[in-house]
Design an enzyme around this catalytic site. Structure first.
Site, PDB file in Angstrom:
ATOM      1  N   ASP A  89       0.820  -1.211   0.000  1.00 38.82           N
ATOM      2  CA  ASP A  89       0.000   0.000   0.000  1.00 38.82           C
ATOM      3  C   ASP A  89       0.864   1.275   0.000  1.00 38.82           C
ATOM      4  OD1 ASP A  89      -2.227   1.583   0.162  1.00 38.82           O
ATOM      5  OD2 ASP A  89      -2.991   0.709   2.013  1.00 38.82           O
ATOM      6  N   LYS A 165      -1.249  -7.809  -5.640  1.00 38.42           N
ATOM      7  CA  LYS A 165      -1.951  -8.131  -4.398  1.00 38.42           C
ATOM      8  C   LYS A 165      -3.200  -7.252  -4.368  1.00 38.42           C
ATOM      9  CE  LYS A 165      -1.450  -7.581   0.629  1.00 38.42           C
ATOM     10  NZ  LYS A 165      -0.476  -7.407   1.720  1.00 38.42           N
ATOM     11  N   ASP A 167      -6.462  -6.072  -2.323  1.00 40.89           N
ATOM     12  CA  ASP A 167      -6.991  -5.979  -0.955  1.00 40.89           C
ATOM     13  C   ASP A 167      -8.517  -5.778  -0.956  1.00 40.89           C
ATOM     14  OD1 ASP A 167      -6.682  -5.983   1.800  1.00 40.89           O
ATOM     15  OD2 ASP A 167      -4.992  -4.601   1.762  1.00 40.89           O
ATOM     16  N   GLU A 200      -8.365 -11.195   0.758  1.00 43.05           N
ATOM     17  CA  GLU A 200      -9.756 -11.041   1.216  1.00 43.05           C
ATOM     18  C   GLU A 200      -9.877 -11.375   2.695  1.00 43.05           C
ATOM     19  OE1 GLU A 200     -13.916 -12.810   1.642  1.00 43.05           O
ATOM     20  OE2 GLU A 200     -11.938 -13.647   2.033  1.00 43.05           O
ATOM     21  N   TRP A 201      -8.736 -11.729   3.308  1.00 41.22           N
ATOM     22  CA  TRP A 201      -8.605 -12.001   4.751  1.00 41.22           C
ATOM     23  C   TRP A 201      -9.402 -13.224   5.230  1.00 41.22           C
ATOM     24  CZ3 TRP A 201     -11.192  -6.694   4.960  1.00 41.22           C
ATOM     25  CH2 TRP A 201     -10.345  -5.721   4.411  1.00 41.22           C
ATOM     26  N   ASP A 222      -4.716  -9.832   9.239  1.00 42.57           N
ATOM     27  CA  ASP A 222      -3.282  -9.510   9.206  1.00 42.57           C
ATOM     28  C   ASP A 222      -2.483 -10.156  10.342  1.00 42.57           C
ATOM     29  OD1 ASP A 222      -4.145  -7.974   7.167  1.00 42.57           O
ATOM     30  OD2 ASP A 222      -3.295  -6.094   7.904  1.00 42.57           O
TER      31      ASP A 222
HETATM   32  C1  GLA Z   1      -4.541  -4.812   4.701  1.00 40.77           C
HETATM   33  C2  GLA Z   1      -3.789  -6.049   4.242  1.00 40.77           C
HETATM   34  C3  GLA Z   1      -2.317  -5.924   4.644  1.00 40.77           C
HETATM   35  C4  GLA Z   1      -1.723  -4.678   4.025  1.00 40.77           C
HETATM   36  C5  GLA Z   1      -2.532  -3.459   4.440  1.00 40.77           C
HETATM   37  C6  GLA Z   1      -2.111  -2.203   3.684  1.00 40.77           C
HETATM   38  O1  GLA Z   1      -4.607  -4.727   6.090  1.00 40.77           O
HETATM   39  O2  GLA Z   1      -4.350  -7.208   4.784  1.00 40.77           O
HETATM   40  O3  GLA Z   1      -1.600  -7.074   4.249  1.00 40.77           O
HETATM   41  O4  GLA Z   1      -1.718  -4.797   2.623  1.00 40.77           O
HETATM   42  O5  GLA Z   1      -3.921  -3.650   4.179  1.00 40.77           O
HETATM   43  O6  GLA Z   1      -2.853  -1.087   4.054  1.00 40.77           O
END
Ligand code: GLA
Length: 402
Positions: A89, A165, A167, A200-201, A222
């Site tokens: 990011d 990547k 998000d 997508e967590w 994260d």
């Molecule tokens: C989310 C993603 C992280 C990172 C941050 C950047 O939290 O899961 O891995 O990329 O955004 O802001």
């Protein structure tokens, strides 16, 4: 009709994987499974490289990225497979330009991303970038790609990007299964092979649908640089083991090895679990400033080889006795990888019986210790039994002695 046959084959494959090890001879099944995956030809083994977020967060610039690429080469890590240099990011200006294009941050990336990609490629490496299936990225410091998928994919391809990547922040509350496909298709349409990493967590279980869209999918929120955070992500990721394979991988988030929040032994556990889980090995520390200990972990070729094994089968937790666990999985050439994991804080003994590993009891095994770099010459029969300190592990490859 053909679709039906593939689906039946995939279900069969899941059943096989769920009940017992799949043998090396069953790779034909994997090939048919793979045809259901994103056909960009990437991710035959889990991706390896570096990402800026876990160490630098938003404090990134082109110099740091170039110096990181230099360090990957000079340390020998690139040679070991760490090829992707991934910008996370905060790389772009807050606003798109008047024609709707993303603009690299003028202060921190003044030469632009194309120039950076040229530099990275000249080192034999690959450049990754970051965007979001929403209006803004998670930092709120730059636009996301929702509604701009084709334009952004074309921009990335024209810059020479090799990895995206993607998000999940600041979206319109529609399902990820609606917001991720447009970017997946847009990337394919560019004609440039771009590894597509779904971030997508794990919210809507992307392991169930990610393989058709991307080459990896985050299964967790994260990670942070602590034992509890790390180990809980390994656990959550393990639940989806049956859904990983060549072309598409479960992603328990990037490595924290070398960032200072865990002990050396705990980082060995972290790296070992990621390796056997066939997780992306994306270094998250400052590789310009690597300690010997960190290098010994990230540069352990024997452990990397487990991660990059062509069979591509994610290991599972096969035995649990409180805090004492055995994780294991099949490797190519009829080998088995075994991790004895002591999660407790006290010194403990762990046994793995051949029955736990799905191996016939009377098989004599050659045992290779991947952290001590030592082979035990006498054949092991029926069990492996070792005592280890709290919050540490032992990692072995078992090869049948004929
Ligand atoms: C989310 C993603 C992280 C990172 C941050 C950047 O939290 O899961 O891995 O990329 O955004 O802001």
């Amino acid at each position: 009709m053909e679709k039906k046959v593939r689906l039946i084959k995939m279900l069969l494959m899941m059943l096989i994987c769920g009940s017992a090890w799949i043998s090396a001879e069953s790779t034909a099944d994997i090939d048919s499974y793979r045809r259901l995956m994103l056909e960009n030809g990437l991710g035959a083994t889990p991706p390896m490289g570096w990402n800026s977020w876990n160490h630098f967060f938003c404090n990134i610039d082109e110099t740091t990225i170039m110096e990181t690429a230099d360090a990957l080469v000079s340390t020998g890590l690139a040679e070991l497979g760490y090829k992707y240099v991934n910008i996370d990011d905060c790389w772009a200006e807050q606003e798109r330009d008047s024609e709707g294009y993303l603009v690299p941050n003028k202060k921190t990336f003044p030469s632009g991303i194309k120039a950076l990609a040229d530099y990275i490629h000249s080192k034999g490496l690959k450049l990754g970038i970051y965007s979001d299936a929403g209006f803004q990225t998670c930092s709120n410091k730059m636009p996301g790609s929702l509604g701009y998928e084709q334009k952004d994919a074309e921009t990335f391809a024209s810059w020479g990007i090799d990895y995206l990547k993607y998000d999940n922040c600041n979206n319109n509350y529609s399902e990820p299964t609606k917001r991720y496909p447009p970017m997946s298709q847009a990337l394919i349409k560019t004609g440039r092979p771009i590894f597509f990493s779904l971030c997508e967590w794990g919210e809507m279980h992307p392991a169930f649908w990610g393989a058709k869209l991307g080459n990896s999918w985050r299964t967790t929120t994260d990670i942070s640089d602590t034992w509890d955070s790390m180990i809980s992500r390994a656990d959550q990721n393990e639940a989806y083991a049956n859904f990983a394979g060549p072309g598409g991988w479960n992603d328990p988030d990037m490595l924290e090895v070398g960032n200072g929040g865990m002990t050396h032994k705990q980082y060995i556990v972290h790296f070992s679990l990621w390796a056997i889980s066939k997780a992306p090995l994306l270094i998250g520390c400052d590789v310009r400033d690597l300690s010997n200990n960190t290098y010994k972990i990230l540069g352990n070729k024997e452990v990397i080889d487990v991660n990059q094994d062509p069979l591509g089968i994610q290991a599972k937790k096969v035995k649990k006795d409180g805090d004492l666990e055995v994780w294991a999985g099949p490797l190519s050439k009829s080998r088995t990888v075994v991790l004895l994991l002591n999660r407790s804080v006290i010194r403990s003994t762990i046994s793995a019986y051949w029955a736990d590993l799905g191996v016939p009891a009377d098989t004599s095994m050659e045992v290779r210790d991947l952290w001590k770099h030592k082979t035990y010459d006498k054949g092991f029969k029926n069990q492996l039994k070792f005592t280890m300190e709290g919050r540490s592990c032992r990692m072995f490859i078992l090869t049948p002695m004929s």
